[in-house]
Each structure stands twice: as C-alpha cells, then as structure tokens.
Design a protein around this motif. Structure first.
Motif, mmCIF file in Angstrom:
data_model
loop_
_atom_site.group_PDB
_atom_site.id
_atom_site.type_symbol
_atom_site.label_atom_id
_atom_site.label_comp_id
_atom_site.label_asym_id
_atom_site.label_seq_id
_atom_site.Cartn_x
_atom_site.Cartn_y
_atom_site.Cartn_z
ATOM 1 N N ALA A 193 0.832 -1.209 0.000
ATOM 2 C CA ALA A 193 0.000 0.000 0.000
ATOM 3 C C ALA A 193 0.865 1.257 0.000
ATOM 4 N N MET A 194 1.895 1.292 0.835
ATOM 5 C CA MET A 194 2.775 2.466 0.875
ATOM 6 C C MET A 194 3.473 2.668 -0.469
ATOM 7 N N GLN A 195 3.865 1.589 -1.132
ATOM 8 C CA GLN A 195 4.479 1.710 -2.450
ATOM 9 C C GLN A 195 3.512 2.344 -3.437
ATOM 10 N N MET A 253 2.962 -5.536 7.290
ATOM 11 C CA MET A 253 2.616 -4.253 7.903
ATOM 12 C C MET A 253 1.109 -4.233 8.085
ATOM 13 N N ASP A 254 0.662 -4.187 9.338
ATOM 14 C CA ASP A 254 -0.772 -4.220 9.596
ATOM 15 C C ASP A 254 -1.416 -2.850 9.388
ATOM 16 N N GLY A 255 -2.723 -2.787 9.580
ATOM 17 C CA GLY A 255 -3.465 -1.557 9.341
ATOM 18 C C GLY A 255 -3.083 -0.411 10.267
ATOM 19 N N ILE A 256 -2.711 -0.717 11.507
ATOM 20 C CA ILE A 256 -2.292 0.330 12.446
ATOM 21 C C ILE A 256 -0.966 0.934 11.997
ATOM 22 N N ALA A 257 0.013 0.083 11.675
ATOM 23 C CA ALA A 257 1.314 0.574 11.209
ATOM 24 C C ALA A 257 1.158 1.353 9.906
ATOM 25 N N GLN A 313 2.206 10.198 8.772
ATOM 26 C CA GLN A 313 3.483 10.903 8.712
ATOM 27 C C GLN A 313 3.756 11.486 7.333
ATOM 28 N N SER A 314 3.440 10.739 6.291
ATOM 29 C CA SER A 314 3.774 11.166 4.929
ATOM 30 C C SER A 314 2.633 11.843 4.186
ATOM 31 N N PHE A 315 1.396 11.497 4.518
ATOM 32 C CA PHE A 315 0.215 12.012 3.812
ATOM 33 C C PHE A 315 -0.849 12.366 4.841
ATOM 34 N N ARG A 360 -10.090 -0.426 18.518
ATOM 35 C CA ARG A 360 -10.704 0.854 18.173
ATOM 36 C C ARG A 360 -9.858 2.013 18.690
ATOM 37 N N GLU A 361 -9.482 1.951 19.947
ATOM 38 C CA GLU A 361 -8.663 3.009 20.552
ATOM 39 C C GLU A 361 -7.315 3.131 19.849
ATOM 40 N N THR A 362 -6.675 2.009 19.572
ATOM 41 C CA THR A 362 -5.383 2.016 18.894
ATOM 42 C C THR A 362 -5.514 2.598 17.491
ATOM 43 N N ALA A 363 -6.576 2.244 16.783
ATOM 44 C CA ALA A 363 -6.798 2.758 15.433
ATOM 45 C C ALA A 363 -6.967 4.271 15.435
ATOM 46 N N PHE A 364 -7.749 4.792 16.349
ATOM 47 C CA PHE A 364 -7.962 6.236 16.408
ATOM 48 C C PHE A 364 -6.691 6.972 16.826
ATOM 49 N N ARG A 365 -5.942 6.409 17.764
ATOM 50 C CA ARG A 365 -4.680 7.041 18.174
ATOM 51 C C ARG A 365 -3.686 7.067 17.023
ATOM 52 N N ALA A 366 -3.731 6.053 16.141
ATOM 53 C CA ALA A 366 -2.830 6.004 14.988
ATOM 54 C C ALA A 366 -3.223 7.010 13.918
ATOM 55 N N GLY A 367 -4.461 7.506 13.975
ATOM 56 C CA GLY A 367 -4.903 8.505 13.002
ATOM 57 C C GLY A 367 -6.028 8.078 12.099
#
Length: 109
Positions: free
Chosen positions: A42-44, A63-67, A74-76, A93-100
């Motif tokens: 996905a990042m590529q 690389m999972d969805g959180i990473a 960071q990039s977009f 849920r909490e981890t996902a929201f904290r990741a953005g």
C-alpha cells in the motif's frame, strides 16, 4: 479527486476475496479503486499514485493496518484512512484512532 471526477480509493487487505469484493462494490458506486495485499505494498502504491482515501484491514502480515495508518499520517497527513476488521474490540478501536484512522467499524472520529 481525479481529473475525470472519480474519487480514487486504495483497498488494502491480505484476503484476496475480501479485497476484490470491496473494490468491486466501491467501483460499482463510482469510485476508482486499486488494491494492495498489505501495508508495505500500500505504501508503495501511495507513493506512486494519488489517492483520495484508503480502506485497510486491521490484521495483515508484513505491515498491519495500524502501522500503515501511522505511516500514512506521517507522509500524507490529509489522506483519510478507514480501518476495517472482523475482530473489533475496544482496544483495537482506541489504537486505530490514536494512529490517526478516521473510521473504524461502527465508529467515526
């Protein structure tokens, strides 16, 4: 948005059937979809092409969805990300929201 008006969505899931089905449904709704099998791929793709949104699975190899969400933030920073999973719980849920993430099953930020 693309010059022709279609919103470009990147669908990320390690399960090929889910990835293809979601892309097919979104395409039927008028979105232009591309897909990736994990966060690395996905990042590529995001670095090579412009997307208006990313829909990603939570649990994937490499690389999972959180990473992925953290990398995208960071990039977009303005790229909306929705994380989906079949294993929803409050910790995810909490981890996902904290990741953005802006969306998580049953929740919106």
């Amino acid at each position: 948005m693309e010059p022709n008006g279609a919103v470009a969505v990147l669908v990320v899931d390690d399960n090929e059937d889910i990835r293809e089905t979601l892309a097919l449904v979104l395409s039927g709704c008028g979105y232009r979809c591309e897909s990736a099998k994990n966060g690395v791929e996905a990042m590529q793709r995001v670095r090579r092409a412009r997307f208006d949104a990313v829909v990603t699975d939570l649990e994937m190899p490499e690389m999972d969805g959180i990473a992925l969400t953290r990398e995208l933030r960071q990039s977009f920073a303005n790229l909306p990300v929705m994380i989906m999973t079949g294993h929803s719980d409050d910790d995810h849920r909490e981890t996902a929201f904290r990741a953005g993430a802006r969306e998580f099953p049953g929740e919106a930020l």
